[in-house]
Design an enzyme around this catalytic site. Structure first.
Site, PDB file in Angstrom:
ATOM      1  N   ARG A  18       9.272  -2.740  -0.701  1.00 37.64           N
ATOM      2  CA  ARG A  18       8.127  -3.400  -1.347  1.00 37.64           C
ATOM      3  C   ARG A  18       6.870  -2.548  -1.257  1.00 37.64           C
ATOM      4  NH1 ARG A  18       3.983  -7.466   0.756  1.00 37.64           N
ATOM      5  NH2 ARG A  18       4.642  -6.614   2.740  1.00 37.64           N
ATOM      6  N   HIS A  64       7.056  -3.516   9.184  1.00 36.49           N
ATOM      7  CA  HIS A  64       5.649  -3.110   9.109  1.00 36.49           C
ATOM      8  C   HIS A  64       5.394  -2.078  10.201  1.00 36.49           C
ATOM      9  CE1 HIS A  64       1.327  -3.106   8.813  1.00 36.49           C
ATOM     10  NE2 HIS A  64       1.429  -3.844   7.722  1.00 36.49           N
ATOM     11  N   ARG A  96       5.520   2.274   3.423  1.00 38.63           N
ATOM     12  CA  ARG A  96       5.795   1.674   4.733  1.00 38.63           C
ATOM     13  C   ARG A  96       7.087   2.166   5.365  1.00 38.63           C
ATOM     14  NH1 ARG A  96       3.941  -4.589   3.597  1.00 38.63           N
ATOM     15  NH2 ARG A  96       1.711  -4.205   3.818  1.00 38.63           N
ATOM     16  N   GLY A 110      -3.967  -8.542   1.200  1.00 39.36           N
ATOM     17  CA  GLY A 110      -4.514  -9.044  -0.035  1.00 39.36           C
ATOM     18  C   GLY A 110      -3.507  -9.090  -1.157  1.00 39.36           C
ATOM     19  N   GLU A 129      -3.932   0.538  -0.007  1.00 38.93           N
ATOM     20  CA  GLU A 129      -2.915   0.538   1.037  1.00 38.93           C
ATOM     21  C   GLU A 129      -1.847   1.569   0.725  1.00 38.93           C
ATOM     22  OE1 GLU A 129      -1.539  -3.441   1.678  1.00 38.93           O
ATOM     23  OE2 GLU A 129      -3.549  -4.245   1.922  1.00 38.93           O
TER      24      GLU A 129
END
Length: 524
Positions: free
Chosen positions: A386, A243, A290, A50, A116
């Site tokens: 990020r 990821h 991440r 999103g 997240e």
């Protein structure tokens, strides 16, 4: 020769939103969008999670979002860029809603906000687990109804046109202008010369420089390869975000992404034999950023000699889970796995490039009249890593800012277009059609193996030195092929991937401390 006011290279959220903004403000301007696949094929389309944007000002704030972004970026973000994106984000989000993009809402009518890794609050607006697809659908519908935008699918950009290409021109490499691009029409197999007053690079990422990636097959670093050959400044290429959770496959190529939001929903990471492990690496466990989660998984796989770890969703609320992640559930079903009964095999995969073409706060590159927006850029927002779901927001904000600056330049109309007459047509005289593609495929696979094995999640000095040597051998081979053969999409993509690999390797060697997504075990 095709002449246009604005040439947009790429058809994701960056390119489309930029084109729409200019078209609406300057109805007389001619805007041409070229994309090498269908108009709808882009990295945007595959963004599941999103858009991270502050909409709940009771529980959330700009300050919290800014601090979360800075923390994820591990000290290398440009604070001014972060503040611009976060504070201008809500207005840009409202615009794409006005353009027709729909986002999930709760029973009381407010946005259903996900959370997240790296976020301290629920702030991710989404459309089930296909948010990017929904945004792409809405923007393409606006483009189709905008008369001064022309979208050319199956057009592959070969090279940017700068002073290098102008016959008899003396040029200063520190003061270059962009005058458009040479573009291969994939259907006619002819190279077109498209001249433009302003060129926007919106080409997405470079995931296919690695064996396994969540990116679509078009993500071959084309914009960065083009900009590199045109002598634009490019930086932070060493910061590749992997990821943590792509669906494991024995085959190389695009892997199906299992959104980070699934972990935000409560799923746990476990070893193949069912033991949780994230508590050993970070107090936030599954909700760590991440880079931390990807390295933890990579380490567990290496310690155990396993090909994958597992995601455990078996304790999830089935009704709510299916409402949020129907596409992910369906994909696992297709693979013969039930997310409520089985452990789901996952591996880290190349996902997002945090660096790229250097741009200022208005999206201008170091080449005059060339703008860049989206994943192919280094805006300063992401720093070394990020923050999840910040990318679509960045595309909206910088697409808007670049459009405003482009409109200003177009109204000023000081482009020195007298030089266009000196731009030659593309010359492929004497070149031949390759007899076979096996050599190109071989070199591409070799490059991907080098990058995956030697320049992956964890690097070392010896691995990087060897990678540099091997990349140079491939570069020389590709150079010889380019001299002799007519251009094809495969050859052009390989040229760009080789450039991207060189930038990642050399900038990794130059990086002397571990930050964010970059980790060299010799620097511990």
């Amino acid at each position: 020769m095709i002449t246009t006011d604005v040439l947009v290279i790429g058809s994701g959220i960056s390119g489309l939103s930029y084109a729409i903004k200019i078209a609406q403000k300057l109805p007389e301007a001619k805007i041409t969008i070229v994309t090498k696949a269908d108009g709808e094929e882009s990295n945007t389309k595959y963004a599941q999670g999103g858009v991270a944007v502050v909409t709940d000002f009771e529980n959330d704030s700009f300050e919290k979002h800014i601090e979360d972004t800075l923390r994820a970026g591990d000290g290398l973000c440009k604070r001014e860029a972060v503040e611009v994106v976060v504070k201008e984000g809500p207005q840009r989000f409202r615009e794409i809603v006005e353009w027709g993009a729909q986002f999930d809402k709760s029973d009381v009518g407010s946005y259903d906000l996900g959370r997240e890794g790296g976020h301290t609050e629920n702030r991710v607006v989404h459309h089930k687990d296909i948010t990017g697809y929904e945004i792409e659908r809405a923007l393409l519908a606006v483009v189709e109804n905008t008369s001064n935008i022309k979208l050319l699918p199956h057009h592959y950009v070969i090279d940017l046109i700068t002073e290098h290409h102008i016959q008899g021109e003396d040029f200063n490499k520190f003061n270059l202008n962009c005058y458009g691009a040479y573009v291969l029409d994939l259907k006619s197999e002819k190279v077109k010369r498209i001249t433009s007053k302003i060129t926007l690079m919106a080409t997405g990422g470079c995931g296919h420089v690695y064996k396994n990636t969540t990116n679509p097959v078009i993500a071959t670093g084309d914009g960065i390869g083009l900009a590199h050959r045109a002598k634009a400044k490019i930086s932070h290429m060493q910061f590749i975000q992997f990821h943590p959770t792509a669906f494991y496959s024995k085959h190389s190529g695009q892997l199906f992404l299992i959104s980070e939001a699934v972990r935000g929903f409560g799923a746990k990471l476990k070893t193949k034999d069912g033991h949780p492990f994230m508590h050993k690496y970070d107090e936030r466990e599954e909700l760590a950023s991440r880079d931390i989660v990807a390295r933890a998984i990579d380490n567990e796989m290496k310690l155990r000699g396993d090909d994958y770890v597992c995601l455990d969703c078996r304790d999830s609320d089935k009704e709510k889970f299916l409402a949020h992640f129907p596409n992910i559930y369906e994909k696992c079903q297709e693979e013969g796995l039930d997310m409520f009964k089985d452990l789901i095999p996952v591996v880290p995969a190349a996902h997002y490039l945090c660096g790229g073409i250097d741009v200022d706060l208005e999206g201008q590159s170091t080449i005059q009249n060339m703008f860049a927006v989206g994943e192919c850029t280094n805006t300063g927002l992401h720093g070394a890593n990020r923050l999840a779901s910040n990318s679509l927001l960045e595309a909206m904000v910088f697409g808007h800012r670049a459009a405003l600056k482009s409109v200003e330049l177009l109204q000023k109309n000081d482009f020195h277009f007298d030089k266009i007459d000196k731009i030659p047509e593309w010359n492929d005289e004497g070149l031949t059609v390759p007899n076979e593609m096996v050599l190109l495929n071989y070199l591409k696979k070799e490059l991907q193996i080098i990058m995956s094995d030697l320049v992956g999640i964890v690097r070392s000095n010896a691995r990087l030195d060897l990678a540099k040597k091997k990349e140079e051998e491939i570069y020389q081979s590709v150079k010889e092929i380019y001299k002799m053969n007519l251009l094809s999409p495969q050859l052009s993509e390989l040229r760009n991937l080789v450039s991207v690999a060189w930038l990642i390797i050399t900038q990794s060697i130059e990086q002397k401390e571990n930050r964010g997504a970059f980790f060299n075990k010799d620097l511990e």
